[in-house]
Design a protein around this motif. Structure first.
Motif, PDB file in Angstrom:
ATOM      1  N   LYS A  17     -28.539 -16.957 -35.885  1.00 57.39           N
ATOM      2  CA  LYS A  17     -29.286 -15.859 -36.503  1.00 57.39           C
ATOM      3  C   LYS A  17     -30.756 -16.216 -36.720  1.00 57.39           C
ATOM      4  CE  LYS A  17     -28.504 -15.210 -40.718  1.00 57.39           C
ATOM      5  NZ  LYS A  17     -28.003 -14.965 -42.042  1.00 57.39           N
ATOM      6  N   LEU A  21     -33.773 -14.282 -34.789  1.00 62.41           N
ATOM      7  CA  LEU A  21     -34.644 -13.408 -35.567  1.00 62.41           C
ATOM      8  C   LEU A  21     -36.080 -13.919 -35.645  1.00 62.41           C
ATOM      9  CD1 LEU A  21     -32.249 -12.394 -38.454  1.00 62.41           C
ATOM     10  CD2 LEU A  21     -32.876 -11.073 -36.447  1.00 62.41           C
ATOM     11  N   LYS A  24     -39.019 -11.918 -31.702  1.00 66.37           N
ATOM     12  CA  LYS A  24     -38.463 -10.608 -31.320  1.00 66.37           C
ATOM     13  C   LYS A  24     -37.980 -10.609 -29.876  1.00 66.37           C
ATOM     14  CE  LYS A  24     -40.322  -7.139 -34.280  1.00 66.37           C
ATOM     15  NZ  LYS A  24     -40.959  -5.849 -34.340  1.00 66.37           N
ATOM     16  N   MET A  27     -34.423 -11.828 -29.626  1.00 68.26           N
ATOM     17  CA  MET A  27     -33.455 -10.854 -30.117  1.00 68.26           C
ATOM     18  C   MET A  27     -33.268  -9.716 -29.120  1.00 68.26           C
ATOM     19  SD  MET A  27     -31.406 -10.400 -32.484  1.00 68.26           S
ATOM     20  CE  MET A  27     -30.512  -9.255 -33.453  1.00 68.26           C
TER      21      MET A  27
END
Length: 62
Positions: A17, A21, A24, A27
């Protein structure tokens, strides 16, 4: 098999995670590849006898 793939996507999202994160781009790429993978899995569940992408590419590249 799609259930195993979905579970590994969720597991990876939870474990990585912070790394995902932080940028960008990471992700967006993760989400894009996950959606493509799940989409291909759903297509396979609907009709497992469809020709593969590599077979179609080989047919049109000749």
């Amino acid at each position: 098999m799609i259930y195993v793939f979905s579970m590994t996507i969720i597991y990876t999202l939870i474990k990585q995670k912070d790394k995902l994160l932080k940028a960008k781009r990471n992700m967006v790429l993760y989400l894009l590849l996950s959606i493509i993978g799940v989409g291909l899995g759903v297509i396979y569940l609907i009709n497992p006898y469809l020709p593969s992408i590599s077979l179609l590419m080989e047919k049109y590249m000749k």
